[in-house]
Scaffold this active site. Structure first.
Site, PDB file in Angstrom:
ATOM      1  N   CYS A   1       0.841  -1.197   0.000  1.00  0.00           N
ATOM      2  CA  CYS A   1       0.000   0.000   0.000  1.00  0.00           C
ATOM      3  C   CYS A   1       0.878   1.249   0.000  1.00  0.00           C
ATOM      4  CB  CYS A   1      -0.878  -0.028   1.252  1.00  0.00           C
ATOM      5  SG  CYS A   1      -1.913   1.427   1.483  1.00  0.00           S
TER       6      CYS A   1
ATOM      7  N   SER B   1       0.543   3.776   1.761  1.00  0.00           N
ATOM      8  CA  SER B   1       0.772   4.285   3.118  1.00  0.00           C
ATOM      9  C   SER B   1       2.141   3.834   3.624  1.00  0.00           C
ATOM     10  CB  SER B   1      -0.323   3.816   4.070  1.00  0.00           C
ATOM     11  OG  SER B   1      -1.560   4.352   3.677  1.00  0.00           O
TER      12      SER B   1
ATOM     13  N   HIS C   1       4.728   6.004   2.149  1.00  0.00           N
ATOM     14  CA  HIS C   1       4.869   7.306   2.808  1.00  0.00           C
ATOM     15  C   HIS C   1       5.855   7.202   3.980  1.00  0.00           C
ATOM     16  CE1 HIS C   1       1.684   9.285   0.607  1.00  0.00           C
ATOM     17  NE2 HIS C   1       0.716   8.565   1.115  1.00  0.00           N
TER      18      HIS C   1
ATOM     19  N   HIS D   1       0.792  -3.323   6.665  1.00  0.00           N
ATOM     20  CA  HIS D   1      -0.436  -3.157   7.457  1.00  0.00           C
ATOM     21  C   HIS D   1      -1.662  -3.760   6.785  1.00  0.00           C
ATOM     22  CE1 HIS D   1      -0.700   0.186   4.615  1.00  0.00           C
ATOM     23  NE2 HIS D   1      -1.988   0.143   4.809  1.00  0.00           N
TER      24      HIS D   1
ATOM     25  N   CYS E   1      -7.003  -3.329   3.909  1.00  0.00           N
ATOM     26  CA  CYS E   1      -6.871  -1.873   3.739  1.00  0.00           C
ATOM     27  C   CYS E   1      -7.569  -1.383   2.469  1.00  0.00           C
ATOM     28  CB  CYS E   1      -5.415  -1.416   3.769  1.00  0.00           C
ATOM     29  SG  CYS E   1      -5.275   0.365   3.515  1.00  0.00           S
TER      30      CYS E   1
HETATM   31  P1  CND Z   1      -1.119   4.186  -5.381  1.00  0.00           P
HETATM   32  O1  CND Z   1       0.269   4.674  -5.497  1.00  0.00           O
HETATM   33  O2  CND Z   1      -1.444   2.793  -5.786  1.00  0.00           O
HETATM   34  O3  CND Z   1      -2.122   5.170  -6.166  1.00  0.00           O
HETATM   35  C1  CND Z   1      -1.950   6.544  -6.298  1.00  0.00           C
HETATM   36  C2  CND Z   1      -2.495   6.911  -7.676  1.00  0.00           C
HETATM   37  O4  CND Z   1      -2.481   8.329  -7.800  1.00  0.00           O
HETATM   38  C3  CND Z   1      -1.671   6.358  -8.829  1.00  0.00           C
HETATM   39  O5  CND Z   1      -2.503   5.701  -9.752  1.00  0.00           O
HETATM   40  C4  CND Z   1      -1.013   7.603  -9.443  1.00  0.00           C
HETATM   41  O6  CND Z   1      -0.824   7.483 -10.839  1.00  0.00           O
HETATM   42  C5  CND Z   1      -2.037   8.653  -9.100  1.00  0.00           C
HETATM   43  N1  CND Z   1      -1.485  10.014  -9.058  1.00  0.00           N
HETATM   44  C6  CND Z   1      -0.342  10.426  -8.471  1.00  0.00           C
HETATM   45  N2  CND Z   1      -0.192  11.772  -8.616  1.00  0.00           N
HETATM   46  C7  CND Z   1      -1.274  12.185  -9.310  1.00  0.00           C
HETATM   47  C8  CND Z   1      -1.707  13.476  -9.776  1.00  0.00           C
HETATM   48  N3  CND Z   1      -0.991  14.579  -9.537  1.00  0.00           N
HETATM   49  N4  CND Z   1      -2.879  13.536 -10.457  1.00  0.00           N
HETATM   50  C9  CND Z   1      -3.608  12.434 -10.699  1.00  0.00           C
HETATM   51  N5  CND Z   1      -3.249  11.204 -10.283  1.00  0.00           N
HETATM   52  C10 CND Z   1      -2.096  11.087  -9.591  1.00  0.00           C
HETATM   53  O7  CND Z   1      -1.523   4.416  -3.851  1.00  0.00           O
HETATM   54  P2  CND Z   1      -2.685   3.699  -2.982  1.00  0.00           P
HETATM   55  O8  CND Z   1      -3.892   3.570  -3.816  1.00  0.00           O
HETATM   56  O9  CND Z   1      -2.111   2.540  -2.269  1.00  0.00           O
HETATM   57  O10 CND Z   1      -2.928   4.835  -1.877  1.00  0.00           O
HETATM   58  C11 CND Z   1      -3.481   6.089  -2.245  1.00  0.00           C
HETATM   59  C12 CND Z   1      -3.495   7.018  -1.056  1.00  0.00           C
HETATM   60  O11 CND Z   1      -4.429   6.539  -0.096  1.00  0.00           O
HETATM   61  C13 CND Z   1      -2.152   7.105  -0.336  1.00  0.00           C
HETATM   62  O12 CND Z   1      -1.928   8.433   0.087  1.00  0.00           O
HETATM   63  C14 CND Z   1      -2.356   6.199   0.854  1.00  0.00           C
HETATM   64  O13 CND Z   1      -1.500   6.495   1.907  1.00  0.00           O
HETATM   65  C15 CND Z   1      -3.792   6.520   1.171  1.00  0.00           C
HETATM   66  C16 CND Z   1      -4.492   5.554   2.091  1.00  0.00           C
HETATM   67  C17 CND Z   1      -5.467   6.059   2.937  1.00  0.00           C
HETATM   68  C18 CND Z   1      -6.163   5.193   3.778  1.00  0.00           C
HETATM   69  C19 CND Z   1      -7.245   5.716   4.650  1.00  0.00           C
HETATM   70  O14 CND Z   1      -7.606   5.082   5.638  1.00  0.00           O
HETATM   71  N6  CND Z   1      -7.829   6.850   4.313  1.00  0.00           N
HETATM   72  C20 CND Z   1      -5.851   3.832   3.775  1.00  0.00           C
HETATM   73  N7  CND Z   1      -4.895   3.374   2.936  1.00  0.00           N
HETATM   74  C21 CND Z   1      -4.223   4.202   2.099  1.00  0.00           C
HETATM   75 ZN    ZN Z   2      -3.207   0.941   3.372  1.00  0.00          ZN
END
Ligand code: CND
Ligand code: ZN
Length: 368
Positions: free
Chosen positions: A40, A42, A45, A61, A168
């Site tokens: 993931c 996260s 990060h 996680h 997640c």
């Molecule tokens: P992943 O890296 O798979 O996806 C991110 C996507 O964003 C990719 O497809 C990128 O191409 C796209 N992207 C990046 N920059 C841009 C931009 N400027 N414009 C448009 N698209 C863009 O990440 P993920 O899906 O595993 O996680 C996404 C976020 O969600 C990340 O910040 C993670 O920490 C967070 C998250 C939150 C929660 C929660 O509880 N809210 C749980 N898990 C993950």
């Molecule tokens: Zn996650």
């Protein structure tokens, strides 16, 4: 016992895979043999130092496995039971658990912030040095020790690599649509960022009959995958203006719901700007620690906007996770299609490289 684990020794460095010493589970704890762990953003990060973490730590996680042994006081799990890791361990009794918001429960907070169990010790050691726990889970390891409250028992028929993603990405993404908001059939949705979590926002929106479901990303491959999961319109934001594209599809109003699933102040602003008056912008992405968002409060008020965050999809974990698994069985939620690549634990840095390059839907570390 000894087992292999992927550790972050210090932020900014690749993970190190090594054999560590794992202590037996203490009171209220469970030793789990990990079957699969999702990769993931996260975790990334933390690896990049964008979020604070006590190191060295065993990361991971999102995962599932089988109970290997239980500590004293754990009577409702047996060795062999399939279990899902919950990265927000919850007590089941406090105010937040009682109102159906267990992700807000503080039970696991001391362990998450100190990287140590309740007795102040870690169960992981490398050459006599303490290795810390991560987000109540640490599933980038062949075995891990977690509090009982960080586990949900799984039904026997769900393959553990598919189940892992429910720990997640699926719960966060689908929950964002079903629980953090209540998107109605025919309401318009924008999903900005279609990675592992964003694709699940897309499939959640498809599940409730949203229309249009506008998927936006800078990576055309992600957009193609979003279409497979139910997106009705695709916007490559490298090639065209998001606002213009959303305007065309919504009579110039903006969407009813915009989900930001990247974690950047700029893309949160973009999602907000693409939301209609009276609409809701949902922050799913995790922005680096210290990031700020500036909001012009007069239009916020006059346009009666809602801006909200969602942690873990705002779901009621013990109620909703069985529901999501039931929807998977019924063919209404896609899990098989989410995994595009499997890696061994030794390949974990490759798996994160693939995540950074946008080469995977969800990568999974598969343990033998
Ligand atoms: P992943 O890296 O798979 O996806 C991110 C996507 O964003 C990719 O497809 C990128 O191409 C796209 N992207 C990046 N920059 C841009 C931009 N400027 N414009 C448009 N698209 C863009 O990440 P993920 O899906 O595993 O996680 C996404 C976020 O969600 C990340 O910040 C993670 O920490 C967070 C998250 C939150 C929660 C929660 O509880 N809210 C749980 N898990 C993950
Ligand atoms: Zn996650």
């Amino acid at each position: 016992m000894r087992a292999r684990a992927a550790m972050l020794m210090e932020p900014g460095k690749p993970l190190e895979v090594d054999e560590i010493e794992i202590d037996p589970p203490q009171h209220g704890e469970v030793l789990v043999r990990v079957a699969a762990a999702g990769v993931c953003h996260s975790d990334l990060h933390y690896i990049l130092g964008e979020l604070p973490l006590v190191t060295p730590a065993v990361l991971g996680h999102e995962g599932a496995g089988r109970v290997e042994a239980v500590g004293p006081g754990v009577s409702d799990l047996q060795p062999g039971d399939p279990v899902l890791f919950i990265f927000r361990a919850f007590c089941g009794q406090c105010y937040y658990c009682r109102i159906g918001r267990p992700a807000l429960c503080d039970y696991g907070t001391p362990i998450r912030t100190s990287g140590r169990m309740f007795d102040g010790k870690t169960r992981f050691h490398l050459n006599g040095r303490d290795i810390h726990h991560f987000l109540n889970v640490s599933c980038f390891a062949e075995y891990t020790v977690v509090p009982r409250q960080a586990l949900l028992k799984l039904p026997a028929d769900i393959p553990l690599d598919r189940a892992a993603l429910v720990g997640c990405a699926v719960t966060t993404g689908v929950g964002a649509v079903l629980r953090a908001t209540r998107v109605q059939p025919g309401e318009s949705v924008l999903v900005l960022g279609c990675g592992g979590v964003g694709l699940n926002v897309v499939q959640g929106a498809a599940l409730v009959g949203a229309w249009p479901i506008i998927a936006a990303d800078i990576n055309p491959q992600k957009l193609a995958w979003a279409q497979e999961l139910g997106a009705t319109h695709l916007v490559n934001t490298r090639e065209r203006s998001l606002l213009e594209a959303v305007g065309e599809l919504t009579d110039g109003r903006g969407v009813d719901y915009a989900f930001e699933v990247i974690g950047h102040p700029e893309t949160i602003q973009q999602a907000y700007a693409a939301t209609r008056k009276g609409g809701t912008t949902v922050i799913v992405g995790l922005a680096p620690a210290g990031s700020q968002l500036s909001l012009d409060l007069l239009p916020f008020f006059r346009e009666e906007r809602t801006l909200k965050a969602t942690l873990y999809g705002s779901v009621d974990l013990p109620r909703d996770i069985p529901l999501f698994l039931e929807l998977y069985r019924a063919g209404r939620l896609k899990l098989d299609e989410l995994i595009s690549q499997r890696f061994s634990l030794d390949e974990i840095n490759l798996a994160f490289q693939a995540l950074r390059e946008g080469a995977v839907k969800r990568g999974v570390i598969a343990f033998s």
